[in-house]
Write a protein that holds these residues in place. Structure first.
Motif, mmCIF file in Angstrom:
data_model
loop_
_atom_site.group_PDB
_atom_site.id
_atom_site.type_symbol
_atom_site.label_atom_id
_atom_site.label_comp_id
_atom_site.label_asym_id
_atom_site.label_seq_id
_atom_site.Cartn_x
_atom_site.Cartn_y
_atom_site.Cartn_z
ATOM 1 N N CYS A 118 0.908 -1.211 -0.128
ATOM 2 C CA CYS A 118 -0.090 -0.211 -0.045
ATOM 3 C C CYS A 118 0.851 1.317 -0.043
ATOM 4 O O CYS A 118 0.474 1.985 -0.629
ATOM 5 C CB CYS A 118 -0.972 -0.026 1.228
ATOM 6 S SG CYS A 118 -2.362 -1.131 1.214
ATOM 7 N N ALA A 119 1.936 1.247 0.590
ATOM 8 C CA ALA A 119 3.020 2.303 0.773
ATOM 9 C C ALA A 119 3.452 2.501 -0.678
ATOM 10 O O ALA A 119 3.669 3.725 -0.893
ATOM 11 C CB ALA A 119 3.876 2.180 1.968
ATOM 12 N N ARG A 174 0.762 4.079 -2.675
ATOM 13 C CA ARG A 174 0.640 5.451 -2.311
ATOM 14 C C ARG A 174 1.565 6.342 -3.125
ATOM 15 O O ARG A 174 1.573 7.381 -3.678
ATOM 16 C CB ARG A 174 0.736 5.607 -0.910
ATOM 17 C CG ARG A 174 0.850 7.003 -0.231
ATOM 18 C CD ARG A 174 1.441 6.944 1.327
ATOM 19 N NE ARG A 174 2.822 6.697 1.133
ATOM 20 C CZ ARG A 174 3.289 6.012 1.972
ATOM 21 N NH1 ARG A 174 2.964 5.788 3.225
ATOM 22 N NH2 ARG A 174 4.752 5.782 2.171
ATOM 23 N N ASP A 175 3.027 5.764 -2.935
ATOM 24 C CA ASP A 175 4.057 6.706 -3.416
ATOM 25 C C ASP A 175 4.143 6.789 -5.043
ATOM 26 O O ASP A 175 4.520 7.695 -5.623
ATOM 27 C CB ASP A 175 5.409 5.900 -3.201
ATOM 28 C CG ASP A 175 5.824 6.044 -1.608
ATOM 29 O OD1 ASP A 175 4.950 6.773 -0.968
ATOM 30 O OD2 ASP A 175 6.623 5.107 -1.117
ATOM 31 N N ARG A 188 -3.393 8.654 -3.034
ATOM 32 C CA ARG A 188 -2.341 8.878 -1.991
ATOM 33 C C ARG A 188 -2.912 8.931 -0.644
ATOM 34 O O ARG A 188 -2.269 7.916 0.008
ATOM 35 C CB ARG A 188 -1.541 9.964 -2.288
ATOM 36 C CG ARG A 188 -0.723 10.063 -3.461
ATOM 37 C CD ARG A 188 0.296 11.099 -3.406
ATOM 38 N NE ARG A 188 -0.411 12.458 -3.720
ATOM 39 C CZ ARG A 188 -0.162 13.133 -4.455
ATOM 40 N NH1 ARG A 188 0.894 12.925 -5.409
ATOM 41 N NH2 ARG A 188 -0.972 14.183 -5.064
ATOM 42 N N GLU A 189 -3.786 9.688 -0.420
ATOM 43 C CA GLU A 189 -4.438 9.536 1.012
ATOM 44 C C GLU A 189 -5.039 8.112 1.272
ATOM 45 O O GLU A 189 -4.577 7.824 2.341
ATOM 46 C CB GLU A 189 -5.693 10.577 1.161
ATOM 47 C CG GLU A 189 -5.048 12.047 1.352
ATOM 48 C CD GLU A 189 -6.335 12.906 1.483
ATOM 49 O OE1 GLU A 189 -7.305 12.462 2.172
ATOM 50 O OE2 GLU A 189 -6.178 13.948 1.022
ATOM 51 N N ASP A 221 -2.367 5.876 1.943
ATOM 52 C CA ASP A 221 -1.753 6.089 3.006
ATOM 53 C C ASP A 221 -2.420 5.432 4.108
ATOM 54 O O ASP A 221 -1.863 4.835 5.183
ATOM 55 C CB ASP A 221 -1.462 7.533 3.299
ATOM 56 C CG ASP A 221 -0.676 7.898 4.385
ATOM 57 O OD1 ASP A 221 0.471 7.207 4.400
ATOM 58 O OD2 ASP A 221 -0.828 8.792 5.182
ATOM 59 N N ARG A 222 -3.675 5.836 4.400
ATOM 60 C CA ARG A 222 -4.522 5.267 5.431
ATOM 61 C C ARG A 222 -4.517 3.647 5.502
ATOM 62 O O ARG A 222 -4.276 3.302 6.831
ATOM 63 C CB ARG A 222 -6.038 5.924 5.323
ATOM 64 C CG ARG A 222 -5.825 7.280 5.718
ATOM 65 C CD ARG A 222 -7.482 7.769 5.895
ATOM 66 N NE ARG A 222 -7.605 8.082 4.645
ATOM 67 C CZ ARG A 222 -8.943 7.525 3.897
ATOM 68 N NH1 ARG A 222 -9.944 7.179 4.683
ATOM 69 N NH2 ARG A 222 -9.160 8.028 2.543
ATOM 70 N N ALA A 234 -2.197 1.721 4.635
ATOM 71 C CA ALA A 234 -0.581 1.259 5.046
ATOM 72 C C ALA A 234 -0.555 1.562 6.587
ATOM 73 O O ALA A 234 -0.296 0.550 7.146
ATOM 74 C CB ALA A 234 0.280 2.157 4.322
ATOM 75 N N GLU A 235 -1.322 2.494 7.141
ATOM 76 C CA GLU A 235 -1.042 2.905 8.370
ATOM 77 C C GLU A 235 -1.947 1.769 9.270
ATOM 78 O O GLU A 235 -1.465 1.153 10.228
ATOM 79 C CB GLU A 235 -1.591 4.337 8.890
ATOM 80 C CG GLU A 235 -0.489 5.574 8.474
ATOM 81 C CD GLU A 235 -1.093 6.612 8.754
ATOM 82 O OE1 GLU A 235 -1.850 6.986 9.733
ATOM 83 O OE2 GLU A 235 -0.598 7.811 8.081
#
Length: 60
Positions: free
Chosen positions: A18-19, A22-23, A31-32, A35-36, A38-39
């Motif tokens: 996921c990261a 996102r990148d 991207r958001e 990012d969420r 991945a977190e």
């Protein structure tokens, strides 16, 4: 216990994917989102690892 560790590793791998997405994403909302994700996956992996540690401590 091994299955729990395998699940934690799988969650970490999915978080890394996921990261990476996102990148590479060009759209801000994507991207958001990734990012969420991945977190969240990293948080879940951490919870599984805590459960493993607690289980190990109670058996010792």
């Amino acid at each position: 216990m091994k299955d729990m560790q395998a699940q934690a590793e799988k969650l970490r791998a999915e978080a890394a994917e996921c990261a990476l997405i996102r990148d590479l994403a060009t759209a801000p909302h994507k991207r958001e989102l990734f990012d969420r994700l991945a977190e969240h996956l990293n948080t879940l992996a951490g919870e599984v690892e805590k459960a493993i540690a607690n289980r190990t401590e109670t058996r010792a």
